[in-house]
Motif scaffolding. Structure first.
Motif, mmCIF file in Angstrom:
data_model
loop_
_atom_site.group_PDB
_atom_site.id
_atom_site.type_symbol
_atom_site.label_atom_id
_atom_site.label_comp_id
_atom_site.label_asym_id
_atom_site.label_seq_id
_atom_site.Cartn_x
_atom_site.Cartn_y
_atom_site.Cartn_z
ATOM 1 N N LYS A 272 -13.844 -29.542 3.013
ATOM 2 C CA LYS A 272 -15.074 -29.270 3.760
ATOM 3 C C LYS A 272 -14.783 -28.362 4.942
ATOM 4 O O LYS A 272 -13.891 -28.630 5.750
ATOM 5 C CB LYS A 272 -15.706 -30.572 4.236
ATOM 6 C CG LYS A 272 -17.125 -30.396 4.760
ATOM 7 C CD LYS A 272 -17.799 -31.735 4.951
ATOM 8 C CE LYS A 272 -19.248 -31.557 5.393
ATOM 9 N NZ LYS A 272 -20.056 -30.860 4.391
ATOM 10 N N LEU A 273 -15.534 -27.275 5.024
ATOM 11 C CA LEU A 273 -15.370 -26.340 6.135
ATOM 12 C C LEU A 273 -15.845 -26.975 7.439
ATOM 13 O O LEU A 273 -16.793 -27.766 7.461
ATOM 14 C CB LEU A 273 -16.162 -25.063 5.865
ATOM 15 C CG LEU A 273 -15.536 -24.077 4.862
ATOM 16 C CD1 LEU A 273 -16.557 -23.034 4.439
ATOM 17 C CD2 LEU A 273 -14.324 -23.396 5.469
ATOM 18 N N SER A 274 -15.218 -26.581 8.518
ATOM 19 C CA SER A 274 -15.552 -27.162 9.821
ATOM 20 C C SER A 274 -16.812 -26.575 10.434
ATOM 21 O O SER A 274 -17.292 -27.047 11.465
ATOM 22 C CB SER A 274 -14.382 -26.955 10.790
ATOM 23 O OG SER A 274 -14.203 -25.559 11.040
ATOM 24 N N LYS A 275 -17.363 -25.514 9.802
ATOM 25 C CA LYS A 275 -18.535 -24.815 10.342
ATOM 26 C C LYS A 275 -18.236 -24.207 11.712
ATOM 27 O O LYS A 275 -19.104 -24.099 12.574
ATOM 28 C CB LYS A 275 -19.750 -25.745 10.454
ATOM 29 C CG LYS A 275 -20.072 -26.531 9.201
ATOM 30 C CD LYS A 275 -20.604 -25.680 8.081
ATOM 31 C CE LYS A 275 -21.058 -26.533 6.913
ATOM 32 N NZ LYS A 275 -21.522 -25.771 5.762
ATOM 33 N N GLU A 276 -16.998 -23.854 11.890
ATOM 34 C CA GLU A 276 -16.592 -23.264 13.162
ATOM 35 C C GLU A 276 -15.461 -22.281 12.904
ATOM 36 O O GLU A 276 -14.451 -22.636 12.299
ATOM 37 C CB GLU A 276 -16.117 -24.355 14.115
ATOM 38 C CG GLU A 276 -15.812 -23.863 15.520
ATOM 39 C CD GLU A 276 -15.486 -25.017 16.460
ATOM 40 O OE1 GLU A 276 -14.349 -25.044 16.957
ATOM 41 O OE2 GLU A 276 -16.357 -25.876 16.670
ATOM 42 N N VAL A 277 -15.644 -21.025 13.307
ATOM 43 C CA VAL A 277 -14.598 -20.031 13.090
ATOM 44 C C VAL A 277 -13.567 -20.120 14.198
ATOM 45 O O VAL A 277 -13.829 -20.646 15.281
ATOM 46 C CB VAL A 277 -15.178 -18.598 13.049
ATOM 47 C CG1 VAL A 277 -16.106 -18.425 11.872
ATOM 48 C CG2 VAL A 277 -15.885 -18.256 14.355
ATOM 49 N N THR A 278 -12.381 -19.600 13.914
ATOM 50 C CA THR A 278 -11.325 -19.567 14.921
ATOM 51 C C THR A 278 -11.736 -18.658 16.063
ATOM 52 O O THR A 278 -12.071 -17.494 15.855
ATOM 53 C CB THR A 278 -10.009 -19.062 14.297
ATOM 54 O OG1 THR A 278 -9.672 -19.899 13.195
ATOM 55 C CG2 THR A 278 -8.892 -19.071 15.325
ATOM 56 N N ARG A 279 -11.766 -19.188 17.262
ATOM 57 C CA ARG A 279 -12.163 -18.383 18.421
ATOM 58 C C ARG A 279 -11.146 -17.285 18.662
ATOM 59 O O ARG A 279 -9.949 -17.482 18.548
ATOM 60 C CB ARG A 279 -12.254 -19.268 19.668
ATOM 61 C CG ARG A 279 -13.147 -20.474 19.488
ATOM 62 C CD ARG A 279 -14.612 -20.112 19.453
ATOM 63 N NE ARG A 279 -15.128 -19.752 20.775
ATOM 64 C CZ ARG A 279 -16.383 -19.407 21.001
ATOM 65 N NH1 ARG A 279 -17.243 -19.358 20.010
ATOM 66 N NH2 ARG A 279 -16.782 -19.126 22.218
ATOM 67 N N SER A 280 -11.645 -16.101 18.976
ATOM 68 C CA SER A 280 -10.743 -14.965 19.136
ATOM 69 C C SER A 280 -11.353 -13.950 20.086
ATOM 70 O O SER A 280 -12.570 -13.900 20.278
ATOM 71 C CB SER A 280 -10.474 -14.315 17.773
ATOM 72 O OG SER A 280 -9.621 -13.212 17.915
ATOM 73 N N PHE A 281 -10.496 -13.125 20.691
ATOM 74 C CA PHE A 281 -10.950 -12.050 21.556
ATOM 75 C C PHE A 281 -11.485 -10.898 20.715
ATOM 76 O O PHE A 281 -10.946 -10.580 19.654
ATOM 77 C CB PHE A 281 -9.807 -11.530 22.431
ATOM 78 C CG PHE A 281 -9.335 -12.523 23.442
ATOM 79 C CD1 PHE A 281 -10.208 -13.061 24.371
ATOM 80 C CD2 PHE A 281 -8.006 -12.916 23.463
ATOM 81 C CE1 PHE A 281 -9.757 -13.979 25.309
ATOM 82 C CE2 PHE A 281 -7.557 -13.835 24.391
ATOM 83 C CZ PHE A 281 -8.436 -14.364 25.320
ATOM 84 N N ILE A 282 -12.546 -10.273 21.194
ATOM 85 C CA ILE A 282 -13.004 -9.026 20.590
ATOM 86 C C ILE A 282 -12.183 -7.897 21.214
ATOM 87 O O ILE A 282 -12.234 -7.665 22.420
ATOM 88 C CB ILE A 282 -14.500 -8.804 20.844
ATOM 89 C CG1 ILE A 282 -15.319 -9.848 20.073
ATOM 90 C CG2 ILE A 282 -14.910 -7.402 20.415
ATOM 91 C CD1 ILE A 282 -16.808 -9.707 20.257
ATOM 92 N N ILE A 283 -11.404 -7.223 20.383
ATOM 93 C CA ILE A 283 -10.547 -6.141 20.872
ATOM 94 C C ILE A 283 -11.377 -4.894 21.150
ATOM 95 O O ILE A 283 -11.191 -4.209 22.153
ATOM 96 C CB ILE A 283 -9.434 -5.836 19.846
ATOM 97 C CG1 ILE A 283 -8.514 -7.055 19.697
ATOM 98 C CG2 ILE A 283 -8.627 -4.606 20.260
ATOM 99 C CD1 ILE A 283 -7.488 -6.905 18.597
ATOM 100 N N SER A 284 -12.304 -4.597 20.250
ATOM 101 C CA SER A 284 -13.166 -3.429 20.465
ATOM 102 C C SER A 284 -14.531 -3.657 19.849
ATOM 103 O O SER A 284 -14.675 -4.412 18.876
ATOM 104 C CB SER A 284 -12.531 -2.160 19.859
ATOM 105 O OG SER A 284 -12.453 -2.267 18.453
ATOM 106 N N SER A 285 -15.523 -3.008 20.431
ATOM 107 C CA SER A 285 -16.897 -3.090 19.945
ATOM 108 C C SER A 285 -17.506 -1.698 20.026
ATOM 109 O O SER A 285 -17.642 -1.137 21.113
ATOM 110 C CB SER A 285 -17.708 -4.076 20.793
ATOM 111 O OG SER A 285 -19.053 -4.089 20.392
ATOM 112 N N THR A 286 -17.838 -1.135 18.877
ATOM 113 C CA THR A 286 -18.337 0.235 18.803
ATOM 114 C C THR A 286 -19.741 0.250 18.237
ATOM 115 O O THR A 286 -19.956 -0.226 17.122
ATOM 116 C CB THR A 286 -17.425 1.099 17.901
ATOM 117 O OG1 THR A 286 -16.077 0.926 18.282
ATOM 118 C CG2 THR A 286 -17.807 2.568 17.983
ATOM 119 N N HIS A 287 -20.698 0.776 18.990
ATOM 120 C CA HIS A 287 -22.070 0.848 18.514
ATOM 121 C C HIS A 287 -22.408 2.261 18.051
ATOM 122 O O HIS A 287 -22.112 3.236 18.747
ATOM 123 C CB HIS A 287 -23.051 0.463 19.629
ATOM 124 C CG HIS A 287 -22.872 -0.930 20.139
ATOM 125 N ND1 HIS A 287 -22.808 -2.020 19.311
ATOM 126 C CD2 HIS A 287 -22.745 -1.406 21.420
ATOM 127 C CE1 HIS A 287 -22.646 -3.110 20.035
ATOM 128 N NE2 HIS A 287 -22.601 -2.767 21.314
#
Length: 535
Positions: A272-287
């Motif tokens: 059963k999945l925990s319904k929670e992803v591994t928390r992580s830093f966003i290295i980059s965000s490009t719009h």
């Protein structure tokens, strides 16, 4: 123009009849309206071709008559996925000794499991098998199926979600989806076998060039899974599907061997999945576009809308946001988290071999067909939830009393009504909710303005069945690839009175369902903005 019309027509005309009769009823619900249509006949369209593949053996059947045999066999219910796998393996082995008389056909073997296993958990356990697909309808939807066998087991339950791996049959092409493509899919479907379904998606604009990230999907991509887990209310069902057609040089013996090989890879250990992803830093965000060029694009759209000589009164402009994080994004784990807050939404995943996964959590239904009844919805306007019931009520009242949102919603509702009155669902895609109105003028402006490929974002996503079909609109979606991060897509409707900054805020709200699962700030985060001019 003719190509786009043909592609849109094929979505709804999935019954090969000559004429049409219908009646319409509409019931308003806040900013969503459901329109119900009961029809009897449809009409024929120009021929086109589709590449149908069975384990790499391709063909293009000219007559598109149904395959020789379409059958479902149900075995006695068992208590666990391991027992269901064992039952199917034994049944497949016994099939070798009794080949069918038909030169083409499709056979589904299914084993009920006396426990409700979440389909998304099962799919996550089969992470090494591709292609794969997942579709979960709204929890209150009435997608019912009846399962019976000769051993006294009988259930009639709501299909909650379906997960599949491998492809018994694959339908893909780079040309626009058309009526004969549906006919090619229909060859393998029957109302007597309701759970033999083709799951997939269609591009938003089949005339736009296909970018490299969307290339594996083609203009449309549908599969009838080789192995699938169906989650129903109160129980589950493990099934395998064998399809063969000598016209494709894909014989019964080859089909059985292929399914047998896939079954050896199936894991019965479902965690059963925990319904929670591994928390992580966003290295980059490009719009794409960045805020500066978004403002310019919206202002230009408003100039066109405000011209007295312009027929355009709404256009939906979109943004692509590339997110790179410190570790890999697991698309199935991400989708499982979206399920938590998506009780009234559709969740989907489609992933060809060696390709990104297209996932989404969309609130918008394109259409649902059950026998001779069709329903569709009009939806427009987005607000963030409040922190309490009182705040939610205030936000609801604000949405209902907003002149801008009322105008946007009215355009969507009235356009759908008009199309149902004259052309049934032939022109439902794209709706004004994801394109604009009038459709062709909005589509042309989108093509001139946007510098990224929408791909299947905002396109139809769902499944075709013999007696029933259901499609959602692929919004609130992302393309996720291991090691490369995610492309998150969002759009907003531009009408008279729109404000570029407020529309940008709406884009941020829509993408936040993905990004809020991650840690948004970190010492290594970089802000990278695209500087390409889009107007």
């Amino acid at each position: 123009m003719a190509t786009a019309t043909l592609a849109r027509h094929s979505l709804a005309h999935f019954i090969d009849l000559e004429s049409l009769k219908y009646s319409i009823a509409a019931q308003p619900v806040s900013r969503r309206q459901s329109l119900h249509l009961f029809y009897h006949r449809c009409y024929y369209h120009k021929p086109c071709s589709v590449v149908v593949s069975m384990n790499g053996c391709q063909g293009n059947p000219r007559d598109r008559v149904p395959v020789g045999s379409i059958e479902t066999r149900t075995f006695p219910a068992v208590t666990s996925p391991a027992s269901a796998t064992e039952t199917l393996n034994l049944a497949i082995s016994e099939l070798k000794a009794s080949p069918p008389l038909f030169t083409s056909g499709i056979l589904r073997l299914q084993v009920p499991i006396q426990q409700q296993i979440e389909a998304i958990d099962w799919l996550h356990s089969q992470h090494h098998i591709h292609p794969r697909c997942f579709f979960s309808g709204r929890r209150q939807s009435k997608d019912f199926t009846e399962v019976t066998n000769g051993n006294g087991f009988q259930k009639s339950n709501n299909v909650v979600s379906v997960a599949g791996v491998g492809s018994a049959v694959l339908f893909r092409n780079v040309h626009p989806f058309c009526y004969n493509d549906w006919k090619s899919i229909k060859r393998f479907l029957s109302a007597n076998c309701p759970l033999i379904r083709a799951y997939g998606a269609i591009r938003f604009d089949a005339r736009a060039n296909i970018s490299s990230e969307w290339e594996p999907f083609g203009s449309f991509y549908f599969i009838i899974p080789q192995v699938e887990l169906d989650e129903l209310d109160g129980f589950s069902m493990l099934a395998t599907t064998i399809a063969w057609d000598n016209a494709f040089s894909w014989t019964w013996e080859q089909a059985v061997d292929a399914v047998e090989a896939t079954m050896t890879q199936i894991s019965s250990n479902v965690v059963k999945l925990s319904k929670e992803v591994t928390r992580s830093f966003i290295i980059s965000s490009t719009h794409i576009p960045c805020k500066k060029y978004w403002d310019l694009a919206v202002e230009r759209a408003l100039q066109i809308i405000n011209r007295s000589s312009s027929p355009l009164n709404k256009v939906v402009l979109a943004r692509s946001s590339k997110i790179v994080i410190a570790n890999d994004i697991d698309p199935i784990a991400w989708l499982a988290c979206l399920q938590v807050e998506g009780e009234n939404a559709y969740q989907f995943c489609l992933q060809p071999p060696n390709a990104p996964a297209f996932i989404g959590n969309t609130p918008e239904q394109l259409f649902h067909r059950n026998c001779l009844g069709v329903s569709s919805e009009a939806m427009a306007g987005t607000r963030a939830r409040g922190g309490s019931m009182a705040l939610d009520l205030q936000i609801q009242l604000d949405l209902l009393s907003s002149p801008k949102d009322h105008l946007e919603f009215t355009i969507v509702r009235d356009n759908i009504r008009k199309k149902l009155e004259f052309n049934i669902l032939s022109s439902l895609h794209p709706t004004p909710a994801v394109c604009g109105f009038p459709t062709e003028e909005a589509r042309l402006l989108i093509a001139e303005t946007e510098v990224f490929d929408r791909g299947m974002y905002a396109g139809p996503v769902g499944w075709f069945g013999g007696g029933e079909s259901e499609f959602a609109v692929g919004i609130r979606s992302a393309l996720v690839e291991k090691g490369l991060g995610a492309l998150i897509y969002a759009g907003t409707g531009i009408v008279k009175g729109s404000n570029p900054s407020l529309e940008w805020d709406e884009l941020e709200l829509k993408t936040s369902q993905f990004t809020k699962l991650l840690k948004l700030e970190g010492p290594s985060r970089q802000k990278i903005e695209n500087s390409g001019i889009i107007i």
